[in-house]
Write an enzyme that holds these catalytic residues in place. Structure first.
Site, PDB file in Angstrom:
ATOM      1  N   SER A 105      -9.700  -0.353   7.847  1.00  0.00           N
ATOM      2  CA  SER A 105      -9.145  -0.210   6.502  1.00  0.00           C
ATOM      3  C   SER A 105      -8.622  -1.489   5.869  1.00  0.00           C
ATOM      4  O   SER A 105      -8.325  -1.512   4.679  1.00  0.00           O
ATOM      5  CB  SER A 105      -8.028   0.843   6.501  1.00  0.00           C
ATOM      6  OG  SER A 105      -8.573   2.126   6.666  1.00  0.00           O
TER       7      SER A 105
ATOM      8  N   LYS B 280       0.832  -1.204   0.000  1.00  0.00           N
ATOM      9  CA  LYS B 280       0.000   0.000   0.000  1.00  0.00           C
ATOM     10  C   LYS B 280       0.870   1.258   0.000  1.00  0.00           C
ATOM     11  O   LYS B 280       1.919   1.303   0.664  1.00  0.00           O
ATOM     12  CB  LYS B 280      -0.902  -0.030   1.237  1.00  0.00           C
ATOM     13  CG  LYS B 280      -1.972   1.037   1.318  1.00  0.00           C
ATOM     14  CD  LYS B 280      -2.833   0.791   2.564  1.00  0.00           C
ATOM     15  CE  LYS B 280      -3.850   1.873   2.799  1.00  0.00           C
ATOM     16  NZ  LYS B 280      -4.637   1.629   4.034  1.00  0.00           N
TER      17      LYS B 280
ATOM     18  N   SER C 199      -9.427   2.048   3.752  1.00  0.00           N
ATOM     19  CA  SER C 199      -8.593   2.764   2.808  1.00  0.00           C
ATOM     20  C   SER C 199      -7.710   1.848   1.958  1.00  0.00           C
ATOM     21  O   SER C 199      -7.098   2.307   0.986  1.00  0.00           O
ATOM     22  CB  SER C 199      -7.698   3.760   3.564  1.00  0.00           C
ATOM     23  OG  SER C 199      -6.827   3.102   4.469  1.00  0.00           O
TER      24      SER C 199
END
Length: 479
Positions: free
Chosen positions: A181, A82, A157
């Protein structure tokens, strides 16, 4: 095995072949990169492709194996990282335009651990702006789409990670979780995920210029999104390897001591005044039956209040965010994210000053109550959300939108405030007017017993199946 078939393997299935040399690390990496090239243009899950370095890494792994070096536990497994975590030489953007040139000087502990285990990083996955939405979109990279269809948000996220791994772009996807997330994208796509407990996976960004707030440190964790629950059992021992740069890391083994059976599972349908959708109710029933069939002792009981812990915890987090991040959001954020945070602050009025200190003190009371309860019931089966997953940009629709996206996800962020581990696993494929949609449930576990949550997720998955298979059929049909 043909390259077009290798990408379909989960990490466990792939490892069985790379360890023996039946599939080389380069073949596994090439298959994942080919899949990325084929489907990522429609998804925008991976926002930086690292093909050249990935292939070089894979070739080095193959050469080392040929020279007799032992294979790591993730030898040749393609993985995405990420974009809010440091990877040496890459930008740690956090989905923010102003941070696009923040180049990481070295790897964060989680990236270093994956490399040491033999994983091959093939790309960087998308996040929401400031990594603070349950949807994934930002002005720097744009929107990530759900592989089930554009009518469902990809979650956030870690939305890029969830979309990538479920579409076949890498067998493992790194993500992180401060309020859901990891689990939001899992619930959106039918992936499997584990939110580890506080201190289990070492975390720190060498590029950071200041320490994070105390609640961010104690609520945010690093983890993985996978296509199968067994992959969590395979990969998490490498993820939790210690790193002295994280002073909160707890050096505990992955596998805890065996419990006397049958393991007791508390089961709760408590919705705290919200409506429980029939498909979520059906998913809970399916998970309950699967656990009982696997030999667990499931009992419907009243748990300590998750609502009070969640509301106080998120209001405290908003107080910390407003104090420590408010200026950055105002100066560097888009109009959309500023408007969303304004609504967050309305829905979760920030606790500041002495109120914030009292809320942080109350955290130990909530943790104590849950520790005592989990001593009797080592696992708790709950909804993750009360409704099927929401549409893209739902959180931009004022208080009603934020209420649906976050307000009703009380079982998500409460677990972060409590510092407990929780797995998120699909238990139903709902049939909606717009097409099939996965429904995930959550399994909360005793502190330090992530292994118990993952074992229960495996039991559910073995009886109800993996969501990647019907997803790939849906993706093929949509061509």
């Amino acid at each position: 095995m043909k390259n077009q078939e290798i990408w379909r393997l989960d990490a466990s299935g792939l490892m069985a072949l790379t360890r023996t040399g039946a599939v080389s690390a380069k073949e596994a990496t090439t298959a994942a990169l080919n899949r990325l090239e084929a489907v990522n243009p429609q998804l925008n899950a991976v926002v930086e492709t690292l093909a050249e370095t990935a292939l070089n890494t894979a070739e080095a792994l193959d050469q080392a194996r040929a020279n007799g070096a032992p294979c790591g536990p993730l030898h040749g497994v393609p993985v995405t990282i990420k974009v809010n975590v440091d990877q040496a030489g890459c930008a740690t953007t956090n989905g923010v335009v102003a941070l696009k040139n923040v180049i990481a000087p070295e790897d964060a502990p989680v990236v270093a651990n994956l490399r040491k285990a033999g994983a091959v990083i093939i790309g960087r996955s998308n996040t929401s702006e400031f990594s603070f939405r349950a949807d994934t979109d930002n002005p720097l990279y744009g929107r990530t789409h759900n592989p089930w269809g554009k009518h469902i948000s990809a979650g956030g996220s870690s939305g890029g990670a969830g979309a990538a791994v479920m579409a076949g772009i890498g067998a493992l996807a790194h993500g992180n979780d401060i309020g859901g997330s990891l689990r939001f994208p899992a619930a959106a796509t039918g992936a499997v995920s584990l939110k580890p407990g506080l201190g289990r996976v070492p975390a720190w960004n060498p590029s950071q210029s200041a320490e994070r707030g105390l609640l961010a440190q104690s609520m945010s964790v690093q983890g993985l999104l996978t296509r199968s629950a067994r992959d969590l059992d395979l990969a998490m021992p490498a993820m939790i390897a210690g790193d002295m740069r994280d002073p909160l890391h707890s050096p505990l083994p992955w596998q805890g001591p065996p419990l006397e059976g049958p393991i007791r599972v508390a089961f709760s349908r408590e919705t705290y005044g919200y409506d429980l959708h029939r498909d979520v109710d059906a998913a809970l029933d399916a998970a309950l039956d699967a656990l009982r069939d696997a030999g667990y002792r499931v009992e419907e009981v009243e748990t300590p209040s998750i609502f009070e812990a969640g509301r106080i915890g998120y209001r405290a987090l908003m107080g910390e965010v407003k104090t420590l991040m408010g200026r950055d959001i105002k100066d560097m954020g888009s109009d959309t994210i500023r408007q969303i945070f304004d609504t967050y602050f309305q829905e979760f009025p920030p606790l500041c000053n002495s109120d914030l200190l009292r809320a942080m003190a109350e955290r130990s009371r909530f943790m104590r109550e849950w520790n005592v309860f989990l001593a009797r019931y080592p696992l708790v089966l709950t909804p993750f959300m009360f409704k099927p997953f929401f549409a893209p940009d739902r959180d931009t629709n004022g208080r009603a939108g934020v209420q649906e996206v976050l307000g009703e996800a009380i079982y998500s962020y409460a677990v972060n405030f409590l510092g407990l581990p929780a797995a998120c696993v699909p238990a139903r494929l709902a049939q909606t007017e717009k097409g099939p949609q996965p429904i995930n449930v959550q399994i909360i576990a005793q502190r330090w017993r992530e292994d118990l949550a993952v074992a229960a997720a495996q039991a559910i998955e073995e009886r109800l199946g993996q969501m990647c298979h019907p997803l790939w059929e849906t993706m093929e049909a949509g061509k």
